[in-house]
Structure formats: C-alpha cells, structure tokens
Scaffold this motif. Structure first.
Motif, mmCIF file in Angstrom:
data_model
loop_
_atom_site.group_PDB
_atom_site.id
_atom_site.type_symbol
_atom_site.label_atom_id
_atom_site.label_comp_id
_atom_site.label_asym_id
_atom_site.label_seq_id
_atom_site.Cartn_x
_atom_site.Cartn_y
_atom_site.Cartn_z
ATOM 1 N N ARG A 52 26.478 -9.407 26.319
ATOM 2 C CA ARG A 52 25.028 -9.481 26.164
ATOM 3 C C ARG A 52 24.722 -10.094 24.812
ATOM 4 O O ARG A 52 25.382 -9.795 23.823
ATOM 5 N N ALA A 53 23.705 -10.924 24.783
ATOM 6 C CA ALA A 53 23.260 -11.522 23.528
ATOM 7 C C ALA A 53 22.139 -10.674 22.941
ATOM 8 O O ALA A 53 21.361 -10.054 23.678
ATOM 9 N N SER A 54 22.051 -10.657 21.616
ATOM 10 C CA SER A 54 20.949 -9.951 20.964
ATOM 11 C C SER A 54 19.649 -10.707 21.237
ATOM 12 O O SER A 54 19.659 -11.857 21.691
ATOM 13 N N SER A 55 18.528 -10.075 20.946
ATOM 14 C CA SER A 55 17.228 -10.685 21.257
ATOM 15 C C SER A 55 17.032 -12.029 20.554
ATOM 16 O O SER A 55 16.401 -12.928 21.101
ATOM 17 N N LYS A 56 17.577 -12.185 19.364
ATOM 18 C CA LYS A 56 17.458 -13.455 18.642
ATOM 19 C C LYS A 56 18.653 -14.370 18.870
ATOM 20 O O LYS A 56 18.679 -15.488 18.373
#
Length: 88
Positions: A49-53
């Motif tokens: 999963r990628a962080s929001s930014k």
C-alpha cells in the motif's frame, strides 16, 4: 537479540504478519521477500500500500515462524533494508 515475549504469547509454528514501512520504491517488496526467503523459504505474496502522499510504501507479508528467535532475527534484518523506516 531482542528481549521479546513472543514465546509466551504464541504457539509455534505460528502465522505471523510482518509489516515493513519504507521509502516508496519499486523494489521494496522484492527486498522484503528476499530477506524472509533467507530464513523461511516459501512462496510469499506480499501486499503493498502506498501512503496518501505516495512517499512511503507499506509491505505486509505473512510468515510461518518456528521460534521467538526467528521472529527477532526477521525484525532485525527487515529493519536493515535500505530505506526502511519501521517494521511492525
């Protein structure tokens, strides 16, 4: 080694999820699996999963561990991967 109480909390062998948070890069999941493979060979399908930014990726891999020492060693070696910020 680390001073943990995993041996008191788990019955071995046990399925244990490792979550590795590190700088966003395409090879992070491959690096995590390579470390796990050295200690517990098997077929692994990590989730990412990628962080929001988009600055960080979290990689989760479930490993069947056989001892407290194996968990501790994996924590140490996963934390040593370049760009890793946390191992949970």
């Amino acid at each position: 080694m680390l001073d943990t109480k995993f041996h008191e909390l788990l019955d071995f062998p046990a399925a244990f999820p490792f979550k590795v948070v590190g700088d966003a890069r395409d090879t992070l999941a491959d690096d995590v699996v390579a470390v796990v493979q050295r200690h517990v060979p098997g077929d692994y399908m990590p989730t990412s999963r990628a962080s929001s930014k988009g600055s960080y990726h979290s990689i989760t891999v479930k490993v069947t561990v056989h001892s407290k020492e194996q968990i501790e060693l994996l924590y140490i070696e996963l934390a040593a991967i370049e760009g890793v910020k946390r191992v949970l």
